[in-house]
Design a protein around this motif. Structure first.
Motif, PDB file in Angstrom:
ATOM      1  N   GLU A  15      12.150   5.947  -8.188  1.00 25.73           N
ATOM      2  CA  GLU A  15      12.065   4.502  -8.433  1.00 25.73           C
ATOM      3  C   GLU A  15      13.215   3.723  -7.809  1.00 25.73           C
ATOM      4  O   GLU A  15      12.999   2.684  -7.176  1.00 25.73           O
ATOM      5  CB  GLU A  15      11.996   4.224  -9.934  1.00 25.73           C
ATOM      6  N   GLN A  70      15.221   4.486  -5.269  1.00 28.00           N
ATOM      7  CA  GLN A  70      15.114   4.519  -3.805  1.00 28.00           C
ATOM      8  C   GLN A  70      13.948   3.648  -3.340  1.00 28.00           C
ATOM      9  O   GLN A  70      14.074   2.879  -2.385  1.00 28.00           O
ATOM     10  CB  GLN A  70      14.938   5.963  -3.339  1.00 28.00           C
ATOM     11  N   PHE A  71      12.819   3.729  -4.024  1.00 29.26           N
ATOM     12  CA  PHE A  71      11.649   2.900  -3.731  1.00 29.26           C
ATOM     13  C   PHE A  71      12.024   1.417  -3.774  1.00 29.26           C
ATOM     14  O   PHE A  71      11.770   0.669  -2.833  1.00 29.26           O
ATOM     15  CB  PHE A  71      10.538   3.219  -4.741  1.00 29.26           C
ATOM     16  N   TYR A  84      14.465   0.361  -0.887  1.00 24.61           N
ATOM     17  CA  TYR A  84      13.829   0.281   0.429  1.00 24.61           C
ATOM     18  C   TYR A  84      12.860  -0.896   0.506  1.00 24.61           C
ATOM     19  O   TYR A  84      12.873  -1.656   1.470  1.00 24.61           O
ATOM     20  CB  TYR A  84      13.101   1.577   0.767  1.00 24.61           C
ATOM     21  N   VAL A 134       8.669   3.758   3.215  1.00 25.02           N
ATOM     22  CA  VAL A 134       7.904   3.939   1.989  1.00 25.02           C
ATOM     23  C   VAL A 134       6.439   3.828   2.372  1.00 25.02           C
ATOM     24  O   VAL A 134       6.052   2.937   3.127  1.00 25.02           O
ATOM     25  CB  VAL A 134       8.242   2.863   0.923  1.00 25.02           C
ATOM     26  N   LEU A 186       2.594   3.841   0.482  1.00 27.16           N
ATOM     27  CA  LEU A 186       1.846   3.837  -0.774  1.00 27.16           C
ATOM     28  C   LEU A 186       0.366   3.880  -0.470  1.00 27.16           C
ATOM     29  O   LEU A 186      -0.153   3.019   0.245  1.00 27.16           O
ATOM     30  CB  LEU A 186       2.138   2.566  -1.587  1.00 27.16           C
ATOM     31  N   VAL A 228       2.794   7.912  -3.662  1.00 24.94           N
ATOM     32  CA  VAL A 228       3.929   7.156  -3.134  1.00 24.94           C
ATOM     33  C   VAL A 228       4.867   8.144  -2.463  1.00 24.94           C
ATOM     34  O   VAL A 228       5.216   9.176  -3.044  1.00 24.94           O
ATOM     35  CB  VAL A 228       4.694   6.397  -4.248  1.00 24.94           C
ATOM     36  N   VAL A 249       8.607   8.279  -0.307  1.00 24.81           N
ATOM     37  CA  VAL A 249       9.813   7.629   0.202  1.00 24.81           C
ATOM     38  C   VAL A 249      10.498   8.598   1.159  1.00 24.81           C
ATOM     39  O   VAL A 249      10.558   9.803   0.902  1.00 24.81           O
ATOM     40  CB  VAL A 249      10.777   7.192  -0.927  1.00 24.81           C
TER      41      VAL A 249
END
Length: 170
Positions: A12, A14-15, A18, A86, A88, A142, A144
């Protein structure tokens, strides 16, 4: 090296860093013949019950509407020159609730995560503008990637079941 994580909480921070830094995502959908179409947009994201959910304030264009009606899967890709990325994989659906539209309007205004978002008033008169539509984005995968060493971490949403079936196992 790719690592799978079981909790979104593990990626979370790092997400959010970014996405907040990169801001713009390439959204890809496919038409009835399986041909991809990409466009650059700015979704916002929040974490609800430990899982990410995205919101896209957008125009309900004929192409986007037709693509999502035929196949609700959409991918959002973020990339920076530092090679941070990232990706998704989501299921997108139109959300027509006026109360939700007001909440999404506020998420864009505050930045969600911080850095992401923009002033929707530059394009729409307000949350009740009939030209403003919202897409709910439910990620089923997701990823990363840290650019300094290409460390990759992948989270799969355990509650989406077969939503991602047939669209890759990585």
């Amino acid at each position: 090296m790719t690592t799978r994580v079981t909790s979104f909480g593990e990626i979370e921070q790092q997400f959010a860093a970014y996405v907040g830094d990169i801001v713009y995502a390439t959204m890809t959908t496919v038409d009835a013949r399986g041909r991809p179409r990409a466009r650059v947009l700015i979704p916002v994201w929040e974490v609800v019950d430990g899982r990410p959910i995205g919101w896209l304030a957008t125009y309900k264009t004929p192409v986007k509407t037709a693509h999502l009606a035929g196949n609700p899967h959409a991918t959002f890709s973020y990339w920076s020159p530092r090679q941070n990325a990232v990706s998704l994989d989501t299921v997108a659906e139109w959300a027509d609730d006026p109360e939700l539209t007001r909440r999404v309007w506020d998420l864009y205004r505050q930045g969600s995560p911080p850095g992401a978002g923009y002033e929707l008033g530059d394009f729409w008169s307000g949350p009740a503008d009939p030209r403003l539509h919202v897409l709910r984005l439910v990620p089923w995968r997701v990823q990363v990637i840290r650019g300094t060493d290409l460390q990759s971490r992948i989270w799969r949403n355990p509650s989406t079941g077969s939503l991602g079936a047939g669209y890759g196992r990585a």
